[in-house]
Every structure is written in C-alpha cells, then in structure tokens.
Scaffold this active site. Structure first.
Site, PDB file in Angstrom:
ATOM      1  N   ASP A  75       0.831  -1.200   0.000  1.00  0.00           N
ATOM      2  CA  ASP A  75       0.000   0.000   0.000  1.00  0.00           C
ATOM      3  C   ASP A  75       0.875   1.262   0.000  1.00  0.00           C
ATOM      4  O   ASP A  75       1.619   1.512   0.951  1.00  0.00           O
ATOM      5  CB  ASP A  75      -0.891  -0.056   1.256  1.00  0.00           C
ATOM      6  N   ASP A 113     -10.262   4.285  -1.624  1.00  0.00           N
ATOM      7  CA  ASP A 113     -10.969   3.348  -0.750  1.00  0.00           C
ATOM      8  C   ASP A 113     -12.474   3.376  -1.000  1.00  0.00           C
ATOM      9  O   ASP A 113     -13.119   4.418  -0.837  1.00  0.00           O
ATOM     10  CB  ASP A 113     -10.699   3.696   0.711  1.00  0.00           C
TER      11      ASP A 113
END
Ligand code: GLA
Length: 662
Positions: free
Chosen positions: A407, A471
């Site tokens: 990430d 997200d």
C-alpha cells in the site's frame, strides 16, 4: 477586503412574472443534511468541514455547506425546482494539496462538472436548469489523488423553486430476502477449475465442496509430488514440474457423489482466477489481533464460506508497531520499535507469533495474507518496509505468507512531486521481483489507488491485482458508478492480472476511516446482492471485508452462491463489457469459457425499471436458454431478448445460451 456573499433574506420570494408562480429561494444549508454521505467529518452549515468560516480563494461566503470528498447528497425535486446555483471550490483552510471534482447529476445525467479544483483556485459558478427534473445528486469526488485535504464547499448554494421543495432522498427500507437456495445434501464441487502455481514451491489447495459431512475426497491423476487428505480434501506437497496437469476431483458422502475437472498449471502465473477471501480492514481496522485472524479462519470453515471457494485470510494494516501518536492514539500494545537490532521487522504484541498464525490458517487448508507499505510508514502510521524490502520479503516468506498487499501510503513522501511514472512503478517492481525470488508462491496486490493508470503496467511490475481507485469505504453508496469506472479498464485484465475495485463491504462493517465498531452497512439487501453481481461480472477479486464474527444468514446468502462465484471464477477471466441503455439502465455482458454469456441487467436508478437484454446487443442470434444465476433456475427459452423488472439499484443476473460440451 472581500465582500461577504450574504443573502438579504434567508428565504426570499422571487418576483412573479405574468402568469408564473413566484419562485422561492431554498438554501442548501437549510435542508436536512443528515442524508449527505461524506468521506470524512460531518456536513457543516455555513461552515467548512473543519467548522471554520467558508472561504474559497480568499472570498468569504456567509452561507453554504462545507463537506468532504467523497460526498454525495441525493435529493428529490419532484419537478418543483427551476434551477440550482452555487459557487464551488476547495476551502482555504484545507491543508496540503487536496483536489476535488464537483458534479451535479440530474435524473442520472451529469449537468455540471467543475473539473479538478485545488485549494487557492477561484470558486466556479454553478447554474443548472432543473425544470422537469425529479431527482438530483450533488457529488464531490476526490481529484483522483485520494481523499486527503479534500475540503469541499458548496458555497452560496440555493434552489429556486416554484413547486415542491427539494427534499433529501430517503432510501426506501427493504426487508432482507434470500435468493441463494440452500445447498442440498449431495456433494457439489465449487471454486476455481484452473489453478496456477510455481514449480518446486509448497502447494496448498483445499477442494471446496458443499454437501452433508462427513465427505470423502479422491483426486484422479494427482501428481506424485502432491498428497491428498481424503477426509478434508486438502492437497499439500510440492508443485510438480512445469506443465499442465488435468486432474479430476471427486467428493462422496452418504447422499451421493460429484466429480469435476481441475487443471493445475505449473508455471509462472499465479491467480489464474480472481482471488477469493476475507480481509480484516473494513471491519476491524486497528483493533485486529492474531486471535481474531484465527477465529476468522475457523468461521470461514464453519459457515461454509470455504466450501464455495473463499480461501485467503488476509491481515491488513496495524499488525506491526507504531510510534506513540497523540492524534491517532494506537493502543499501548501496538506501540514499540519498528525493527530489532538486525533490522528485522517486528509484529506488535497482538501478533506474538506470525509463523504460528500462518501455520494455523494453513492447517485448515486456507491461505494467509499480509500487508505493508513501500513507504517508511503504512497508511495508519505503522512500520513500513522502506529500505528493508529484501529483508521483509524474505521474512514474509519465512513466516509462510501467501499474499502481500503493498500500500503506497507514506511512499508519496519519498518521491519527487509531480511523480514520474517510473518512480511510481519503482517500489512495486522492486517488491514484485523480490517476491518472485522467494521459495514460495506469494500473490502480489498493488494498492496505490489507480495512480499512473496502474492497470496498464501492474502486471509488468509483477502484480497479480491492483486497486483501480481510492478506498471504496468512502463511497459505498456508489457501487454502480465505481463498477462502471472499473469496467473502463477491462482490456487490461486477464488471468493472473486483475483490476481490483476494492472489497465487498456488506453485513457488519465499521466506518471507512477506522472509527466505530462494526454495524450493519447502509446498503439495502438489493444493493448488497448487486455488489456481488457486479463484482462477479467484472471478475474482480472477491474479498469480504465485514465482521465474520457477526455474519448472519442473509450475508452468507449474498456471499456464498456457487453459481455467482462461478461467473467470477470463469477461466476466461473476462471483465464484462458495458452496454448503456439509458441514463440509469445498462447491461454488463461477460463471455464465459463454456460459450455462454453472463448478463447483468442493471438499474443504477432510484426507482425500479424494466430492463431488456436484446440478443443483438450481446452478439447472440436465435432462441436462447436463460438461467437465473442467483436462484439456480432455468427460466426457459427466449427468441430475441430477455426482459426483467429490476429493483432500485438492482442487478438481475442471468446466464444466456447453452453450455458447450467439453
Ligand atoms: C489504505 C488502503 C486500505 C487499507 C488502509 C490501511 O487506505 O487503501 O485498503 O489498507 O490503507 O491503513
């Protein structure tokens, strides 16, 4: 000094022109804003999202609504409004380099688009004609660079009304209903029919099968390097030499038996079908512990999720140590040194034995996933992998992990701005190479929110899947829109290389930024079924990211339909193509390996709609058999089209055609 834009009256009556009713001004800030959804904070009346006076590029505004991307506000206008005007922009108090896009969508059609706006940029005027419009959506998306600092102002925002006043759209409540039939007693083999693994590496596959237990398993043509446990259906051993192996799985119980072909491809490519599993993030955030991960593995077995193919049990952020941080306040058990004297990454006190945890998951025939960041810290502020890449890759393999999510997070702080493509690719290429060098198969998931059109190069740097956007937790009410965007990248997807529009967030989930214990998600039952239908049609990785300890019959019914999962796992690996039928109706058409097509009749609108799939649109001719995929029911033969009434934000998923015999 700037003049403050202030209305003279809070509700001013317009002048009537001959024969027309007087228009009334209704301020956006005077409406009930509780239905406004946003990625951070709460909507503010006449204030910015951080509760300061509204200002855009030095211009103060007395009235308006301060929100934060991704923000959606749905309204019913019922043809009562004449127009909507506002001045939109990023609030001056927003720090950093936030960027947003304001949009106005009238009856499903975009009537205003601000383009990307940044802090310091003068407000853009909005003036849209709303005559005849029934529903309106005010939308603020991130400018494609994540949500940070995206403080968005709808300043001076007002409706001119001559009829019904705008009212927040209240989502109709809907009782849960079950579409997936209960599995019968006779064995049914599920999961992928093609499976990639690397020669000479440890092999692990649990044959997913539904039906009454006890059940026994047999495998025909099992290579000598592999061993089957006939009571659990777990195959272990070492992946045989490079080549294709045509196996046949059989499952037997007191009620009968079933057999199915399974192709094992020993070679370079992993994830020949989209990954299936569970990820802790959207349920447990920084509350996750090793005990909860073990429990998750047990629940996946006990509930039958593993029997339809879910096999990855993935830890997300927060398993390492963090520094003491007054703002984020990690619990004391998660505070500590990042690494030992030899630079070895340390797990925190909630994860005392990482190898033991991976072994526990493996003993159930499942696979274990892990998370880190190429930056010095993860997104939640925990230890990252920066400058320890080779050491960490070795450690993860040593512990026995099968999957790594990588990430971007704080890596943004160690690259030049603007970031050239090569710099965006560098950390992923490095880790991709390192993972390939490990003596075990490790699936590599890129998480960098779609930067630099990652779908074009994710596979080349060693990725097996890559997030195509930010997200999804921040825009859960937009699954149709997110899916349509994801489908734009369909040509880049293939077996071993998957676009990842983020996790399935249904059942009990937490808030998108880690606040709050899990609670029922805001999606209607129909939207939850749609979530699965869309992700199946896109051949997206399917990771459930809700609270397994509170999973109920309804959520299992949505997650565990073997025919829906078979659409997702189809060996062609095709992402459906989109056929637009109108503002709110569209088809998703996915070719399947058996010569049939999966078709989603989709309605992204707010009321039910009749949607028709014409064979001509799907490249089909002649009469076609249609099967309802959710209900496992043949619906008959149809000459030219299949038509269905599709619920509000619903998908009717059918399989069309007669399977080719193999
Ligand atoms: C980012 C990712 C999420 C999750 C969190 C963890 O926001 O996109 O999927 O991994 O970080 O902090």
């Amino acid at each position: 000094m700037n003049r403050i834009f202030a209305p003279l009256f809070s509700c001013a009556l317009g002048f009537a022109t001959a024969g027309l009713p007087a228009a009334e001004t209704i301020w956006l800030d005077a409406l009930d804003l509780t239905a406004m959804r946003q990625g951070w904070g709460r909507p503010q009346v006449n204030r910015s999202v951080t509760e300061r006076p509204l200002t855009i590029a030095g211009q103060p505004y007395a009235r308006g609504v301060g929100t934060h991307a991704t923000s959606t506000y749905r309204l019913r206008l019922n043809r009562g409004s004449e127009n909507f005007t506002a001045n939109v922009g990023v609030d001056d108090a927003a720090g950093g380099s936030g960027s947003v896009v304001f949009q106005v969508i009238a009856d499903g059609k975009r009537v205003f688009n601000s383009g990307t706006m940044k802090r310091g940029q003068a407000a853009k005027p909005v003036n849209v004609d709303l005559r005849g419009v029934k529903t309106l959506q005010l939308l603020v998306t991130d400018g494609g660079d994540g949500l940070n600092h995206d403080h968005a102002n709808w300043a001076n925002a007002q409706f001119s009304c001559s009829g019904a006043r705008p009212a927040p759209h209240v989502i109709p409540s809907e009782a849960p209903y079950l579409l997936t039939p209960q599995p019968g007693p006779v064995p049914r083999l599920n999961g992928p029919v093609v499976y990639g693994a690397r020669p000479g590496h440890p092999f692990l596959h649990r044959i997913p099968a539904q039906g009454t237990r006890p059940m026994t398993f047999a495998v025909r043509n099992l290579p000598a390097t592999l061993k089957l446990d006939p009571l659990t259906g777990i195959i272990t051993g070492t992946t045989p030499p490079r080549g294709e192996y045509a196996l046949t799985f059989t499952a037997r119980n007191s009620a009968g038996q079933a057999s199915r072909a399974f192709k094992l491809v020993s070679g370079d490519t992993l994830s020949l079908t989209p990954q299936l599993g569970w990820n802790h993030w959207y349920a447990h955030y920084n509350r996750i512990t090793a005990a909860m991960m073990r429990e998750a593995a047990d629940i996946m077995i006990r509930t039958g999720m593993a029997d339809v193919g879910y096999d990855y049990v993935n830890i997300d952020d927060c398993w390492m140590n963090a520094e003491a941080d007054a703002r984020r306040k990690p619990d004391a058990q998660r505070i500590g040194p990042f690494r030992d004297a030899h630079g070895r990454l340390l797990s925190n006190a909630h994860f005392p034995d990482m190898k033991g945890l991976a072994d526990y998951i493996h003993a159930r025939g499942l696979k274990a996933g892990l998370y880190t960041s190429p930056g010095p810290k993860t997104c939640a502020g925990f230890a990252g992998t920066y400058q320890h890449e080779a050491q960490d890759a070795r450690l993860f393999a040593e512990w026995g992990f099968d999957f790594l999510k990588y990430d971007w997070c704080s890596y943004g702080g160690v690259v030049p701005k603007p970031t050239p493509l090569e710099e965006m690719q560098r950390p992923y290429r490095l880790m991709g190479d390192l993972l390939r060098q490990q003596p075990r198969d490790m699936v590599f998931n890129l998480c960098q929110y779609g930067m630099g059109d990652v779908w074009k190069w994710g596979a080349e740097v060693g990725g097996h899947s890559w997030r195509t956007a930010g997200d999804l937790g921040f825009e859960l009410d937009r699954i149709f829109e997110v899916a349509l965007k994801n489908c734009e990248h369909r040509d880049w997807q293939k077996p071993g290389a998957w676009n990842d529009p983020d996790y399935i967030q249904i059942g009990y989930i937490g808030q998108a930024r880690g606040e709050g214990l899990p609670e029922p998600c805001g999606l209607t039952p129909t939207e939850q079924y749609s979530f699965m239908s869309l992700w199946a049609l896109m051949a997206s990785p399917l990771f459930f990211s809700g609270d397994l300890s509170r999973i109920d019959e309804f959520t299992l019914n949505v997650l565990c339909n073997p025919e829906v999962i078979a659409v997702n796992q189809d060996p062609l690996g095709q992402c459906a193509r989109v056929v637009r039928l109108g503002e709110e109706a569209f088809l998703l058409i996915k070719d399947l390996a058996d010569g049939t097509k999966a078709i989603g009749l989709c309605n992204s609108g707010e009321t039910s709609l009749s949607v028709s799939a014409k064979w001509s649109e799907a490249g089909l001719g002649g009469t076609q058999a249609v099967r309802d995929v959710w209900q496992h029911r043949d619906l008959g033969k149809f000459a030219t089209e299949f038509k269905a009434e599709v619920r509000r934000r619903g998908v009717v998923l059918v399989k069309v055609g007669t399977p080719r015999r193999t």
